[in-house]
Design an enzyme around this catalytic site. Structure first.
Site, mmCIF file in Angstrom:
data_model
loop_
_atom_site.group_PDB
_atom_site.id
_atom_site.type_symbol
_atom_site.label_atom_id
_atom_site.label_comp_id
_atom_site.label_asym_id
_atom_site.label_seq_id
_atom_site.Cartn_x
_atom_site.Cartn_y
_atom_site.Cartn_z
ATOM 1 N N GLU A 226 0.850 -1.193 0.000
ATOM 2 C CA GLU A 226 0.000 0.000 0.000
ATOM 3 C C GLU A 226 0.885 1.241 0.000
ATOM 4 O OE1 GLU A 226 -3.189 0.249 2.933
ATOM 5 O OE2 GLU A 226 -3.423 2.382 2.565
ATOM 6 N N ARG A 304 -7.399 2.858 13.138
ATOM 7 C CA ARG A 304 -8.243 1.663 12.967
ATOM 8 C C ARG A 304 -8.183 0.777 14.208
ATOM 9 N NH1 ARG A 304 -11.419 -0.781 9.045
ATOM 10 N NH2 ARG A 304 -11.008 0.865 7.553
ATOM 11 N N GLU A 706 -10.410 -8.124 4.310
ATOM 12 C CA GLU A 706 -9.741 -8.198 5.602
ATOM 13 C C GLU A 706 -10.495 -8.916 6.722
ATOM 14 O OE1 GLU A 706 -9.195 -3.845 5.130
ATOM 15 O OE2 GLU A 706 -7.290 -4.238 6.091
HETATM 16 N N1 LUZ Z 1 -5.517 1.835 4.426
HETATM 17 C C1 LUZ Z 1 -5.777 3.132 4.676
HETATM 18 C C2 LUZ Z 1 -6.229 0.853 4.973
HETATM 19 O O1 LUZ Z 1 -5.086 3.993 4.175
HETATM 20 N N2 LUZ Z 1 -6.809 3.448 5.471
HETATM 21 C C3 LUZ Z 1 -7.590 2.525 6.058
HETATM 22 O O2 LUZ Z 1 -8.529 2.863 6.778
HETATM 23 C C4 LUZ Z 1 -7.283 1.167 5.818
HETATM 24 N N3 LUZ Z 1 -7.975 0.204 6.404
HETATM 25 C C5 LUZ Z 1 -7.662 -1.054 6.168
HETATM 26 C C6 LUZ Z 1 -6.613 -1.354 5.338
HETATM 27 N N4 LUZ Z 1 -5.912 -0.417 4.743
HETATM 28 MO MO1 MOS Z 2 -4.594 -2.989 3.272
HETATM 29 S S1 MOS Z 2 -3.991 -3.582 5.085
HETATM 30 O O1 MOS Z 2 -6.143 -3.037 3.008
HETATM 31 O O2 MOS Z 2 -3.463 -2.394 2.295
#
Ligand code: LUZ
Ligand code: MOS
Length: 750
Positions: A226, A304, A706
């Site tokens: 990510e 989160r 998830e």
């Molecule tokens: N990524 C993010 C995430 O930037 N914000 C979120 O709330 C999130 N939640 C789950 C997984 N990735």
């Molecule tokens: Mo994610 S932990 O939804 O990149």
């Protein structure tokens, strides 16, 4: 519909970054990372490496034409360390050579002198010394301080959870090359195409429009791509930009494991207060998140954790604080669940502690406290369509929990060297990025003259099947065969300003944008059809590739319709934009309606422990999961199975080990154990809770990525129960992962 990629995956035909045919003259990169976890760089000597035959150039921060800054939420992370290093593997230089072997050889020829500084790897120690990544945050409801004196029972404890290596099969990598007019194209193994584009533009000091990111698919990501794919794309882009040559980097597994961040370990204290009838009246926890050396996504992950710290329970008085602690480890990052699993492990531990002290089963407390319709989560959102009670009741009905318990008791009374344990793990996961502006997406649809379609969205396929779902969306709107539809790669020139495919929201956000585009096209096509049949718009629709008029099939086919529309100069291209309605959050009050909806479920985990060896096997995971109206049960069940196994791995066998000097000891697959075919549960039963599904879910099919991971948390408590029936002296403690070694020690603890 079957996953469109299955066949190519199993025959090895699917193309990943490392499979892209390279252009003539492509150079290969390798990274020189810091050999020390903390210190000042006194001298960096590149001469030996530079003189190695085949080395083209070595880049450091000094070569960066734009800004040496890749931090996303907080700008606190340099692409290349300048004066100080903060973790082992911290990138310092990027070597580009005519092949990979030479580039890696050159890495070993770099000489560096570092004046070492104190290394901190423990989050509590970091917090004590004031090393925080951001200020702490607290969520609260009611008033815990006033409540303790009214509680019949109060229990306190400490919880540790380990991190987790993503272990995507495809390691981090990028391939960049110059295209026309000083622009660059990057194939990156990233969940966030726009993020890579934006940060690469920042590093190079050029506008975003000169960088094109293209992503066909990833060989797994799990959150690890990510944010953290960005650095490698920027390095390849930097070398490409400065040399005007194609440059590729694909991390060696050992480097990937050493350099990249992982799931955050947390260390937490809790206090829980209950009434005589086991209602949880008050819950307080302070959690120390091990953030690593830079923020990365830690602030969002902290958020989160706060949101999920009461899991599926209604607790009228809460106070939850998270400290994000700066340590000398690689910056920890997103990992499936994104902080929620850590929060949920703490509340479940608190309940387990209370149950153990009260000598009752954990379910009694769980059942007493499930959040009911229209009760409030501590962040203000109501539990609308709260299905946890329905899931639990369905689990009781379907799987007969009492009988499972009886069978376990019977087994345990008859066996002295093997003991079974079971646990119920209920889950509740909020769907939407907690940062409201990220909840938007776009899609682009072309209908070609022959009636075939090319669709593009901002979603990234990483094995989770989102592309298959996108094809289903377009096919369902037009009522045409899925074979007519091709999904294109995710590309920033076709779909701009994408959110990363993350937060389980890839299908919801991009699928809804795609639906909007398809519906707009359909409306135009219906006009053409009405014109062809000389009738009213309301009389026509398309079904199974044929125009239907007043319920009757006509002679007009989909292909004829498209051809006519084209000749009539109807626009056969459309762009769709979707922004999740109703969500909002006020950070100054820590309340709002951050989630489009919640996903609920309940799992029953049973395990058999070999009490001579401390090894164990998971017999069963029985699940009732709230899918809404699943649009693809093959894909969704696959996500549940994968999530469960990954969650069990985190709780039981995946043990990250760092030496005091910050070195990752579990740096390969011989020292870091992930679940394999022999250690997965022998049986996973999945029952879908039959519901309509919320309007904000794509085709009322709830997000799936998830939530199921957290079913695996039940593995910890099932193991603890089995240990306890062998060794009554064992008082439950909370120190995940519960590896066979740790199980063995607890079996024989006095
Ligand atoms: N990524 C993010 C995430 O930037 N914000 C979120 O709330 C999130 N939640 C789950 C997984 N990735
Ligand atoms: Mo994610 S932990 O939804 O990149």
């Amino acid at each position: 519909m079957k996953n469109i990629d299955s066949k190519n995956h199993v025959t090895g035909k699917s193309v990943y970054v490392d499979d892209i045919p390279v252009q003539n003259g492509t150079l290969h990169g390798a990274i020189f990372g810091s050999p020390k976890a903390h210190g000042k760089i006194i001298n960096l000597d590149l001469t030996d490496a530079e003189s190695l035959d085949g080395v083209e150039q070595i880049f450091t921060f000094k070569d960066i034409p734009g800004r040496n800054q890749i931090g996303g939420i907080i700008e606190d992370e340099q692409l290349f360390a300048e004066n100080e290093v903060h973790f082992i593997g911290h990138p310092i230089a990027f070597i580009v050579a005519i092949n990979e072997d030479i580039a890696r050889k050159a890495v070993k020829l770099i000489n560096i002198k570092i004046d070492e500084l104190k290394v901190i790897t423990d989050p509590r120690e970091a917090q004590k010394k004031g090393h925080l990544l951001i200020p702490p945050r607290t969520f609260k409801m009611g008033n815990v301080e006033n409540e303790w004196s009214k509680c019949e029972y109060i229990f306190e404890g400490k919880v540790e959870n380990g991190g987790q290596e993503h272990l995507y099969i495809e390691t981090q990598g990028s391939y960049a090359y110059p295209i026309d007019n000083g622009s660059i194209k990057i194939h990156s193994s990233t969940q966030g195409a726009t993020l890579v584009q934006k940060i690469a533009a920042r590093v190079l000091g050029i506008p975003m429009h000169r960088i094109e990111i293209d992503v066909a698919r990833l060989g797994g990501a799990f959150g690890g791509k990510e944010d953290q794919a960005t650095a490698y794309a920027c390095m390849a882009a930097l070398a490409t930009y400065l040399l005007q040559k194609p440059v590729k980097i694909s991390l060696h597994r050992l480097d990937d494991m050493q350099m990249t961040g992982k799931r955050h370990p947390y260390s937490s204290d809790f206090k829980i207060g209950l009434s005589k009838d086991y209602k949880i009246k008050a819950f307080q926890t302070t959690m120390y998140q091990n953030g690593g050396a830079a923020n990365d996504l830690s602030p969002a992950i902290m958020e989160r954790t706060l949101f999920h710290s009461t899991n599926v329970y209604y607790i009228p008085n809460t106070k939850v604080t998270v400290y994000s602690c700066k340590t000398n480890l690689p910056p920890n990052t997103a990992f499936r669940g994104f902080g929620a699993p850590q929060g949920m492990f703490v509340i479940e531990s608190a309940i387990a502690k209370a149950a153990s002290e009260l000598n009752i089963s954990k379910q009694i407390i769980q059942k007493q406290n499930f959040i009911k319709e229209n009760e409030r989560f501590q962040y203000g959102q109501l539990a609308e369509n709260s299905n946890i009670i329905h899931c639990y009741q369905a689990a009781e009905r379907t799987y007969n929990i009492d009988q499972i318990e009886q069978e376990i008791e019977e087994f345990n009374s008859k066996n002295s060297n093997y003991k079974k344990g079971m646990s119920i793990m209920p889950i509740c996961f909020g769907i939407s990025f907690t940062k409201t502006p990220m909840n938007q997406a776009r899609a682009l649809v072309h209908i070609y003259q022959d009636g075939s379609l090319g669709i593009s969205t901002g979603a990234i396929e990483m094995g989770q099947g989102v592309n298959t779902k996108m094809i289903q969306v377009a096919a369902s709107v037009f009522s045409i065969n899925t074979k007519r539809i091709k999904i294109e790669s995710t590309n920033t020139t076709r779909v701009a300003n994408t959110s990363p495919t993350a937060a389980s929201s890839g299908a919801d956000l991009n699928g809804n944008a795609l639906r909007i585009a398809c519906i707009a096209l359909l409306e135009r096509l219906i006009k053409t059809a009405a014109k062809m049949l000389s009738c009213e718009l309301s009389e026509v629709r398309i079904k199974n590739e044929t125009i239907i008029r007043n319920g009757e099939k006509t002679e007009v086919t989909w292909e004829q319709l498209i051809e006519t529309a084209f000749l009539d100069r109807v626009c056969l291209t459309e762009n769709g934009h979707y922004a999740t309605p109703i969500i909002h959050f006020d950070k100054t009050k820590e309340t709002g309606h951050p989630f489009a909806y919640h996903v609920y479920g309940a799992s029953i985990v049973t395990v058999t422990v070999d009490c001579i060896r401390g090894t164990y096997e998971f017999d069963n995971v029985k699940i009732v999961h709230d899918f809404g109206n699943s649009m693809n049960s093959t894909i969704d069940n696959g996500q549940v199975e994968g999530g469960v196994v990954q969650g069990i791995g985190w709780m039981t066998m995946e043990e990250l080990s760092f030496a005091k000097d910050g070195r990752l000891l579990s740096n390969s697959l011989s020292t870091y154990k992930v679940p394999d075919i022999y250690s997965v549960p022998k049986n996973i039963d999945i029952t879908a809770l039959k519901t309509e599904g919320p309007e904000l879910a794509l085709l009322r099919s709830k997000a799936i990525g998830e939530p199921p991971l957290m079913y695996g948390i039940g593995a910890y408590f099932a193991l603890a129960n089995a240990i306890n029936s062998f060794n009554p002296n064992y008082k439950i403690d909370f120190d995940a992962p519960l590896t066979p070694e740790k199980v063995l020690m607890r079996l024989y603890k006095e």
